[in-house]
Design an enzyme around this catalytic site. Structure first.
Site, PDB file in Angstrom:
ATOM      1  N   SER A  92      28.294  -2.448  13.951  1.00 39.42           N
ATOM      2  CA  SER A  92      27.540  -3.958  13.958  1.00 39.42           C
ATOM      3  C   SER A  92      25.981  -3.651  13.848  1.00 39.42           C
ATOM      4  O   SER A  92      25.487  -3.324  13.039  1.00 39.42           O
ATOM      5  CB  SER A  92      28.217  -4.798  15.006  1.00 39.42           C
ATOM      6  OG  SER A  92      27.838  -6.218  14.910  1.00 39.42           O
ATOM      7  N   HIS A 201      31.281 -11.860  13.236  1.00 41.16           N
ATOM      8  CA  HIS A 201      32.073 -11.207  12.098  1.00 41.16           C
ATOM      9  C   HIS A 201      33.402 -11.896  11.795  1.00 41.16           C
ATOM     10  O   HIS A 201      34.242 -11.373  11.125  1.00 41.16           O
ATOM     11  CB  HIS A 201      32.694  -9.731  12.571  1.00 41.16           C
ATOM     12  CG  HIS A 201      31.598  -8.799  12.770  1.00 41.16           C
ATOM     13  ND1 HIS A 201      30.596  -8.368  11.763  1.00 41.16           N
ATOM     14  CD2 HIS A 201      30.891  -8.393  14.307  1.00 41.16           C
ATOM     15  CE1 HIS A 201      29.428  -7.667  12.402  1.00 41.16           C
ATOM     16  NE2 HIS A 201      29.734  -7.574  13.668  1.00 41.16           N
TER      17      HIS A 201
END
EC number: 2.3.1.39
Length: 309
Positions: A92, A201
Site C-alpha cells: 500500500s 482500497h
C-alpha cells in the site's frame, strides 16, 4: 550473496520512538527526516519520537512518517555499501517508499504526495462511517462470497490479501460488521475489527483516487533503477503513465500482497529484507512462500548482519 528483495511496510507499522536506535548510530536518519520536515512544514522527527500516538496515527501524518522512515533506512543501506536488491515492492503506502528508493519519484515530492493521499482518503469517507476487519482462517473465495451477500446496497470487499488465511475487508462500517459475522459463520477463526478511520482500497476510495490522479500528473516520474512490483497488477512497470495509473487504481483496489511475494520468489529471490519500522511483512513472508526467508532492517545489529551476508 543470495538473491534478495527489499519490501516496504504500510500503515500499521508506525510507532512512537521508531528508528531511535538507528538515528543514534547513523546521522543520515535524522537528516532524511529534516528533509521531509522542510517539505511538510512541521517537525516530522519530533512527531515520530515524541508523539502523541494519536497524532502519528492520523493517516495524513502516518503516511509521510513511514515513507521517510523507509527512505532513511534505504539511505543508511546505501551509505554502508549495501548491494542493490533484485526487486522491490511495498504494501500500500509502502509502494511509494519503493518508488522513491528505486529513483522513480523525488523524495520531497513523494512526502507531500502521500500527505495529500492521506488527506484525500480521510475526506472521502465521513469519520465513523467506514470500517476494516481482518478475517483469519478462511479462503479468499468464501470471503468474497460473504462480502457480496452482506453488502445490502453498501460497500464491502476484500482489500488486502496479506497471506493465505489472512485477508482484510473494508467498506461501510455496518456492511463490514455483517460480512465479518458471515465469514465467522462460514468457518473463519476470527473477524478482527481494525482501529482505523479510513476503509482503504475499497470502492469508497474512488473520489480520493480521482483527486490523487490530479496530483500525480504534476510530478515527474523517472525510470526505475530497480524493478518495483506493484500492488494492483503484480507487475513491474517502467513507463511513467503506467506507474501513475497503477498508483491511482491501487487506492480503490485490493493490495495483492500474497501474489506479489509469490512473484518475487518466482524470480529466484531467496530472502526479503523489510525496510521500515516493525516486522509485519517479515511475519507474513513464511506464510506465503515457506522457502523464502525474511528479516527486518530497522536495528543496527540486523543491518550489520545483512551487510556481511
Amino acid at each position: 550473496m543470495t538473491q534478495f528483495a527489499f519490501v516496504f511496510p504500510g500503515q500499521g507499522s508506525q510507532s512512537v520512538g521508531m528508528l531511535a536506535e538507528m538515528a543514534a548510530n547513523y546521522p543520515i536518519v535524522e537528516e532524511t527526516f529534516a528533509e521531509a520536515s522542510a517539505a511538510l512544514g512541521y517537525d516530522l522527527w519530533a512527531l515520530t519520537q515524541q508523539g502523541p500516538a494519536e497524532e502519528l496515527n492520523k493517516t495524513w501524518q502516518t503516511q509521510p512518517a513511514l515513507l521517510t522512515a523507509s527512505v532513511a533506512l534505504w539511505r543508511v543501506w546505501q551509505q554502508q555499501g549495501g548491494k542493490m536488491p533484485a526487486l522491490m515492492a511495498g504494501h500500500s503506502l509502502g509502494e511509494y517508499s519503493a518508488l522513491v528508493c528505486a529513483g522513480v519519484i523525488n523524495f520531497a515530492d513523494a512526502v507531500r504526495l502521500v500527505e495529500m493521499r492521506g488527506k484525500f482518503m480521510q475526506e472521502a469517507v465521513p469519520e465513523g462511517t467506514g470500517g476494516m476487519s481482518a478475517i483469519i482462517g478462511l479462503d479468499d473465495a468464501s470471503i468474497a462470497k460473504a462480502c457480496e451477500e452482506s453488502a445490502e446496497g453498501q460497500v464491502v470487499s476484500p482489500v488486502n490479501f496479506n497471506s493465505p488465511g489472512q485477508v482484510v475487508i473494508a467498506g461501510h462500517k455496518e456492511a463490514v460488521e455483517r460480512a465479518g459475522a458471515a465469514c465467522k459463520a462460514a468457518g473463519a477463526k476470527r473477524a478482527l475489527p481494525l482501529p482505523v478511520s479510513v476503509p482503504s482500497h475499497c470502492a469508497l476510495m474512488k473520489p480520493a483516487a480521482d483527486k490523487l490522479a490530479v496530483e500525480l500528473a504534476k510530478i515527474t516520474f523517472s525510470a526505475p533503477t530497480v524493478p518495483v512490483v506493484n500492488n494492483v497488477d503484480v507487475k513491474c512497470e517502467t513507463d511513467a503513465a503506467a506507474i501513475r495509473d497503477a498508483l491511482v487504481r491501487q487506492l480503490y483496489n485490493p493490495v495483492q500482497w500474497t501474489k506479489s511475494v509469490e512473484f518475487i520468489a518466482a524470480q529466484g529471490v531467496e530472502h526479503l529484507y523489510e525496510v521500515g519500522p516493525g516486522k509485519v511483512l517479515t511475519g507474513l513472508t513464511k506464510r506465503i512462500v515457506d522457502t523464502l526467508t525474511a528479516s527486518a532492517l530497522n536495528e543496527p545489529a540486523a543491518l550489520s548482519a545483512a551487510l556481511t551476508q
